[in-house]
Enzyme design. Sequence first.
Site, PDB file in Angstrom:
ATOM      1  N   SER A 152       0.990  -1.261   0.104  1.00 46.85           N
ATOM      2  CA  SER A 152       0.033   0.172   0.089  1.00 46.85           C
ATOM      3  C   SER A 152       0.917   1.192   0.053  1.00 46.85           C
ATOM      4  CB  SER A 152      -0.778   0.147   1.432  1.00 46.85           C
ATOM      5  OG  SER A 152      -1.325   1.117   1.654  1.00 46.85           O
ATOM      6  N   TYR A 165      -0.928  -1.367  10.080  1.00 47.74           N
ATOM      7  CA  TYR A 165      -0.974  -1.683   8.781  1.00 47.74           C
ATOM      8  C   TYR A 165       0.169  -1.330   7.820  1.00 47.74           C
ATOM      9  CZ  TYR A 165      -3.584  -1.195   3.870  1.00 47.74           C
ATOM     10  OH  TYR A 165      -3.708  -1.731   2.704  1.00 47.74           O
ATOM     11  N   LYS A 169       2.322  -4.154   5.672  1.00 54.35           N
ATOM     12  CA  LYS A 169       2.452  -3.558   4.292  1.00 54.35           C
ATOM     13  C   LYS A 169       3.919  -3.405   4.025  1.00 54.35           C
ATOM     14  CE  LYS A 169      -1.558  -4.177   2.597  1.00 54.35           C
ATOM     15  NZ  LYS A 169      -1.790  -5.353   1.976  1.00 54.35           N
TER      16      LYS A 169
END
Length: 303
Positions: A152, A165, A169
């Site tokens: 991401s 997150y 990622k």
Amino acid sequence: MTIRFDGQVALVTGAGAGLGRAYALDLAARGAKVVVNDLGGDPHGQGENRAAAQKVVDEIKAAGGEGVPNFDSVSSYDGGFNMVKTAIDTYGRLDVVICNAGILRDVAFHNMSEEDWDKVFAVHLKGSFTVLRAAWPVFRQQSYGRVMLTTSSSGIWGQFGQANYGAAKTGMLGLMNVLKQEGVKYNTMVNTVAPVAGTRLTASVMPQEMVDKLKPEFVSPAVVYMVSNECSTSGYVIEAGAGNFSRASMVKGPGAQPGMAANLDAEWVQANWDRICSLEGAVPMWRAGQTLAAFQAANAKQA
Ligand SMILES: NC(=O)c1ccc[n+]([C@@H]2O[C@H](COP(=O)([O-])OP(=O)(O)OC[C@H]3O[C@@H](n4cnc5c(N)ncnc54)[C@H](O)[C@@H]3O)[C@@H](O)[C@H]2O)c1
């Protein structure tokens, strides 16, 4: 369509919605037999529902393609094994794995719980390990494999409120950088996509008008090309979405090489900080060993 997957089998995790669904439909339309994995929980990783994966398999079949559902969680080691087993038992091989399943548990770092951290890592990072660990012996045995990991912009560049997150990622990039090397001998390419699309994951941060406009189908072309036999690059990160495609990369600058004989201290580093930090002429690296090799080469030049 010249990019075809006839005779090939693809496994797409989290393919019951959003981006994964778009990849699964695109691959099936190009002749791939698709294992459609989805646990069917909510965007925060709660619950499960078989309808999500089944619905996409029904769509594939209605369009004349072939697909089979799998309802396991990518977070489970046995689940990853079952997904690969589903491919082998149903279709006899596995050529493509797209690790796409994902959840979000956004919260500013000072409020982040251990559960927020662990659940996000379990789906994204461990969830890529479980599936690829099961698929890897198949790729080795058939000397063919194509892998797409999903990072991401948050994992590449960082995003407020996404420590869990973003870190998970970024972990994809570390996983890719090793597997790209281990896959070379077995014609197995490992690349990563950083998508931008309107889905239920982004519905909480994008206005509805943007969610409707930024279709997952604008990301799918990059993913489908990179998991095809036509693509021979490995270790690339491609940002894709809304009609944009670009490569993102970690690079190493030329730096400063004073050598080991110089009088080195923190003041020397301070005095040379701009040179050390300059990215002029920076290049990407293929493997860790290049760092030590470059150090040794610089020292040999000075000797
Ligand atoms: N949409 C974006 O703009 C965007 C941006 C960057 C990265 N991503 C990444 O792209 C991927 C797909 O996201 P999306 O936007 O399509 O979201 P989405 O919520 O529409 O799809 C994710 C799917 O993964 C499934 N899933 C979740 N946990 C699972 C598990 N443990 N096992 C199996 N399936 C599971 C969900 O049920 C869901 O169907 C994710 O990895 C996400 O982090 C998306």
